[in-house]
Design a protein around this motif. Structure first.
Motif, mmCIF file in Angstrom:
data_model
loop_
_atom_site.group_PDB
_atom_site.id
_atom_site.type_symbol
_atom_site.label_atom_id
_atom_site.label_comp_id
_atom_site.label_asym_id
_atom_site.label_seq_id
_atom_site.Cartn_x
_atom_site.Cartn_y
_atom_site.Cartn_z
ATOM 1 N N ALA A 1 1.195 3.996 -3.098
ATOM 2 C CA ALA A 1 0.807 5.391 -2.863
ATOM 3 C C ALA A 1 1.939 6.344 -3.239
ATOM 4 O O ALA A 1 1.710 7.383 -3.878
ATOM 5 C CB ALA A 1 0.426 5.582 -1.396
ATOM 6 N N THR B 1 -4.898 13.050 -2.982
ATOM 7 C CA THR B 1 -6.352 13.113 -3.146
ATOM 8 C C THR B 1 -6.995 14.350 -2.534
ATOM 9 O O THR B 1 -8.076 14.752 -2.971
ATOM 10 C CB THR B 1 -7.014 11.863 -2.534
ATOM 11 O OG1 THR B 1 -6.659 11.777 -1.138
ATOM 12 C CG2 THR B 1 -6.543 10.597 -3.245
ATOM 13 N N ASP C 1 -1.161 9.127 -0.065
ATOM 14 C CA ASP C 1 -2.488 9.085 -0.668
ATOM 15 C C ASP C 1 -3.244 10.381 -0.403
ATOM 16 O O ASP C 1 -3.914 10.920 -1.299
ATOM 17 C CB ASP C 1 -3.286 7.902 -0.116
ATOM 18 C CG ASP C 1 -3.171 6.649 -0.980
ATOM 19 O OD1 ASP C 1 -2.870 6.794 -2.180
ATOM 20 O OD2 ASP C 1 -3.355 5.543 -0.459
ATOM 21 N N TYR C 2 -3.148 10.887 0.826
ATOM 22 C CA TYR C 2 -3.839 12.139 1.141
ATOM 23 C C TYR C 2 -3.211 13.328 0.417
ATOM 24 O O TYR C 2 -3.916 14.263 0.018
ATOM 25 C CB TYR C 2 -3.845 12.379 2.645
ATOM 26 C CG TYR C 2 -4.824 11.501 3.396
ATOM 27 C CD1 TYR C 2 -6.172 11.470 3.044
ATOM 28 C CD2 TYR C 2 -4.408 10.703 4.452
ATOM 29 C CE1 TYR C 2 -7.072 10.668 3.723
ATOM 30 C CE2 TYR C 2 -5.297 9.900 5.143
ATOM 31 C CZ TYR C 2 -6.626 9.881 4.782
ATOM 32 O OH TYR C 2 -7.519 9.077 5.459
ATOM 33 N N LYS D 1 2.240 6.534 -7.139
ATOM 34 C CA LYS D 1 1.185 7.357 -7.745
ATOM 35 C C LYS D 1 1.460 8.842 -7.531
ATOM 36 O O LYS D 1 1.271 9.668 -8.436
ATOM 37 C CB LYS D 1 -0.176 6.979 -7.159
ATOM 38 C CG LYS D 1 -0.712 5.630 -7.592
ATOM 39 C CD LYS D 1 -2.131 5.408 -7.104
ATOM 40 C CE LYS D 1 -2.190 5.352 -5.580
ATOM 41 N NZ LYS D 1 -3.579 5.137 -5.088
ATOM 42 N N THR E 1 -4.149 4.462 5.812
ATOM 43 C CA THR E 1 -4.015 5.240 4.585
ATOM 44 C C THR E 1 -2.686 5.971 4.588
ATOM 45 O O THR E 1 -2.454 6.826 5.439
ATOM 46 C CB THR E 1 -5.163 6.258 4.447
ATOM 47 O OG1 THR E 1 -6.414 5.568 4.465
ATOM 48 C CG2 THR E 1 -5.038 7.036 3.146
ATOM 49 N N LYS F 1 0.811 -1.208 0.000
ATOM 50 C CA LYS F 1 0.000 0.000 0.000
ATOM 51 C C LYS F 1 0.849 1.265 0.000
ATOM 52 O O LYS F 1 0.590 2.217 -0.748
ATOM 53 C CB LYS F 1 -0.909 -0.033 1.238
ATOM 54 C CG LYS F 1 -1.938 1.072 1.290
ATOM 55 C CD LYS F 1 -2.760 0.994 2.557
ATOM 56 C CE LYS F 1 -3.590 -0.267 2.641
ATOM 57 N NZ LYS F 1 -4.483 -0.271 3.829
#
Length: 440
Positions: free
Chosen positions: A20, A151, A147-148, A23, A143, A16
């Motif tokens: 992340a 997003t 990722d935050y 990306k 998370t 994960k």
């Protein structure tokens, strides 16, 4: 965010955190290559569709031509051949958390420790959001911060990230500077990776290393941990049960520098009271009222598999503490749940000292029911002090425990061991326990 534009990142680990980071790197205009020892073909396909290059490597040999930085996932230990090779080649090496923190635009709080981090992070974020303060739970909680960054608008500007930080994440974290940082507690854990308790503490203490007085940073510690890792000028505050501390758990609530905060619900016990004191400290420093903090405690719903009551049958209560993967966690669960317990324990043991649980087993447990690969070790250790049954499987343990339990007693799953001998993870073990309960 332009610092990473056109740069090439080599990322260790396809989990994960690695995904992340990859990306996010691509979003920033860079390139991302993920290195892993084994790929699931469906996973590889989805990653490649996201523009990520996927490579397989088992030894230390990996391509590093044109690599500008290496981002490592928490699952890759410091002595892994890839890490050693990256260091030998003098490639910039940072954790996914460090990478994300250089981009995050909101405020950051960070919690580390051996046990209870997730519950603290959840209570903090729940209470902040209840009081209209935008907050997200990040990091080891589930998370990745990357990722935050990707997003949330403007990389989280105006949002408070409450980050659960593991020792694995801290190994290659150097500039991460949370405004509030805390070590919740310290118990022997992950010593297979960190070797000694002293080294484990040193890695945990890295959570403070980049804090500064000029940014208004505060370091929070339990009573006995040393302060030598905290930078000069950073405010230090202590929490726990001793009356001389800054934030004190008592039977009446949390004693703060400005008065008492009432405490009801999940945290109102001598096992989790110190965590409630820390939660109170952070929220009060952020400006929340005593009433808002007390309401947050009262409304708190615990995470699954953490001393979670799943139901009652024939007057017998069932509690799922599958997250209790160390014997010290089992000890805490025994104290929280009280006497007349039928304890289901066992699995893939991380420790070989079973004796320190003896007094608590005598005090709280009527019998134990042992499952998992190393069943015989616990049977040998505990059968001289109380009835101990070699059950092997969860189904058999629940069956025997329910047959023996009387109304008013409790069947507690708190394994004190990892789950990977029989399950894909602790959550799957807890779900099987619940399925056995449902089937009774």
């Amino acid at each position: 965010m332009s610092r990473y534009r056109s740069q090439k990142a080599l990322i260790f680990g396809a989990g994960k955190s690695g995904f992340a980071a990859a990306k996010l790197m691509i979003h920033l205009g860079g390139q991302a290559t993920i290195l892993d020892a084994k790929w699931d073909e469906q996973q590889r396909k989805s990653y490649e569709q996201a523009g990520i290059t996927c490579l397989t490597a088992r030894g230390e040999d990996f391509p590093n031509e044109g690599v500008d930085l290496v981002i490592t996932s928490p699952g890759i230990p410091a002595d892994h051949p890839w890490i050693l090779a990256a260091q030998q080649r003098q490639l910039p090496l940072l954790s996914e958390l460090e990478f994300a923190s250089t981009l995050w635009q909101g405020e950051t709080w960070a919690i580390t420790g051996s046990k209870g981090k997730s519950s603290v992070v959840k209570c903090l974020t729940d209470t902040l959001n209840q009081n209209h303060i935008p907050a997200v739970a990040a990091g080891n909680y589930g998370t990745p911060l990357s990722d935050y960054c990707l997003t949330l608008p403007r990389a989280g500007k105006g949002v408070l990230a409450v980050v659960e930080v593991s020792s694995f994440q801290l190994e290659f974290t150097h500039t991460f500077a949370p405004r509030y940082a805390a070590i919740l507690n310290l118990q022997p854990d992950h010593l297979d990776r960190h070797k000694t308790l002293e080294n484990y503490l040193a890695i945990k203490s890295k959570i403070f290393q980049a804090q500064t007085a000029t940014q208004g940073c505060i370091a929070f510690l339990p009573p006995t941990l040393p302060t030598n890792a905290i930078p000069d000028g950073v405010t230090i505050e202590r929490f726990g049960e001793a009356p001389h501390l800054d934030w004190v758990y008592t039977s009446d609530g949390i004693q703060t520098p400005t008065g008492m905060v009432p405490l009801a619900g999940y945290f109102n016990n001598h096992v989790l009271g110190h965590a409630a004191a820390l939660i109170t400290a952070l929220l009060q420093h952020h400006g929340l009222s005593k009433e808002a903090i007390a309401h947050g405690f009262e409304q708190f719903t615990p995470l699954p598999h953490r001393v979670q009551t799943i139901g009652e049958k024939r007057g017998v209560r069932f509690i799922d503490d599958s997250k209790g993967t160390s014997l010290s966690a089992t000890q805490a669960a025994l104290k929280m749940c009280g006497p007349n317990l039928h304890l289901i324990a066992g699995g893939l043991l991380k420790e070989d000292d079973f004796e320190f649980l003896v007094d608590d087993l005598r005090r709280y447990a009527k019998a134990t029911y042992i499952i998992g690969k190393e069943t015989q070790s616990l049977v040998n250790a505990w059968s001289p002090i109380l009835p101990t049954h070699a059950c092997g499987t969860m189904d058999e343990a629940v069956r025997q425990a329910f047959a023996a339990a009387l109304p008013g007693e409790t069947i507690l799953l708190s394994p004190g061991a990892a789950s990977f001998d029989q399950y894909s993870g602790m959550a799957a073990r807890g779900e099987h326990f619940k399925a056995c309960f449902d089937a009774l």
